[in-house]
Design a protein around this motif. Sequence first.
Motif, short mmCIF file in Angstrom:
data_model
loop_
_atom_site.label_atom_id
_atom_site.label_comp_id
_atom_site.label_asym_id
_atom_site.label_seq_id
_atom_site.Cartn_x
_atom_site.Cartn_y
_atom_site.Cartn_z
N ASP A 20 0.84 -1.19 0.00
CA ASP A 20 0.00 0.00 0.00
C ASP A 20 0.88 1.25 0.00
OD1 ASP A 20 -1.66 2.15 0.65
OD2 ASP A 20 -2.98 0.93 1.88
N ALA A 21 0.96 1.93 -1.14
CA ALA A 21 1.83 3.10 -1.27
C ALA A 21 1.42 4.21 -0.31
CB ALA A 21 1.80 3.62 -2.70
N ASP A 22 0.12 4.41 -0.11
CA ASP A 22 -0.35 5.45 0.81
C ASP A 22 0.04 5.12 2.25
OD1 ASP A 22 -1.39 7.34 -0.83
OD2 ASP A 22 -3.48 7.06 -0.25
N GLN A 23 -0.09 3.85 2.63
CA GLN A 23 0.25 3.45 3.99
C GLN A 23 1.74 3.66 4.24
OE1 GLN A 23 2.16 0.68 5.31
NE2 GLN A 23 1.68 1.44 7.37
N ILE A 24 2.56 3.34 3.26
CA ILE A 24 4.00 3.56 3.40
C ILE A 24 4.28 5.04 3.56
CG2 ILE A 24 6.22 3.43 2.22
CD1 ILE A 24 5.24 0.84 0.90
N SER A 25 3.65 5.86 2.73
CA SER A 25 3.86 7.31 2.80
C SER A 25 3.45 7.86 4.16
CB SER A 25 3.07 7.99 1.68
OG SER A 25 3.25 9.39 1.72
N ARG A 26 2.31 7.39 4.67
CA ARG A 26 1.85 7.86 5.99
C ARG A 26 2.84 7.47 7.08
NH1 ARG A 26 -3.22 6.31 3.83
NH2 ARG A 26 -3.08 4.28 4.85
N SER A 27 3.39 6.26 6.99
CA SER A 27 4.33 5.82 8.03
C SER A 27 5.61 6.65 8.01
CB SER A 27 4.66 4.33 7.84
OG SER A 27 5.48 4.12 6.70
N LEU A 28 5.99 7.12 6.83
CA LEU A 28 7.21 7.93 6.70
C LEU A 28 7.06 9.31 7.33
CD1 LEU A 28 8.13 7.03 3.03
CD2 LEU A 28 9.41 6.36 5.07
N THR A 29 5.79 9.78 7.45
CA THR A 29 5.56 11.11 8.03
C THR A 29 4.85 11.03 9.37
OG1 THR A 29 3.51 11.28 6.74
CG2 THR A 29 5.49 12.24 5.77
N ALA A 30 4.74 9.81 9.91
CA ALA A 30 4.21 9.63 11.26
C ALA A 30 5.33 9.90 12.28
CB ALA A 30 3.69 8.20 11.42
N PRO A 31 5.02 9.94 13.59
CA PRO A 31 6.09 10.15 14.58
C PRO A 31 7.24 9.18 14.37
CG PRO A 31 3.95 10.33 15.64
CD PRO A 31 3.68 9.89 14.21
#
Length: 212
Positions: A42-53
């Motif tokens: 999931d590209a979106d999930q990866i992107s969100r994890s990269l900008t999460a705490p």
Amino acid sequence: MAPSITPPLLARPFRLGLTGGIGSGKSTVAAQLGLRGAAVIDADQISRSLTAPEGAALPEIARVFGPELIDASGALDRTRMRELVFQQPSARQQLEAIVHPLVAQQTSRQVEQATVAGCRLIVHDIPLLVESGRWPAMLDAVLVVDCRTETQIARVIARNGLPREAVQAIISAQATRAARLAAADWVLYNDEAMTIEALRACTDRISAWFGL
């Protein structure tokens, strides 16, 4: 739907790009393929994890945009970033230049893990597949989950409670339906007449075609 021919014999997993507009049912299809044994990236999930705490993109984001773009929890302040992108359109390109290479690294890592595990099908869940120029060369085929625009609007209003104008703005910011269909090798038409049971049956047939 998948054609009635024998799947290609590859010495590696088949890499299927999955995309569709908001409210199309793409995420449901991805989840069903995952339940049948596909490796879903999931590209979106990866992107969100990269900008999460503690996300890997945060130090460079803070350096480029300033520490005020990091919120109290230590994550990207998405509200401020949206405002910045609205005021300075070039900020979007700057952010993508930071995040996209990291997404590519994480994706490659997950592909390698799926390959080592002997997975037959890797599904790349990519909302902006058509908008991105880099994905087509990395995929063996593209499956588009399609429906009428009016169906998209009705589903998102029911699901998220957003006003119609807001949903229309999101749809307008995405690739057009025609552009997605032009990029498709296969199309799964998931309009209002398609029940969840029928949609699951369709994904079961796709899974079976890949031997899952």
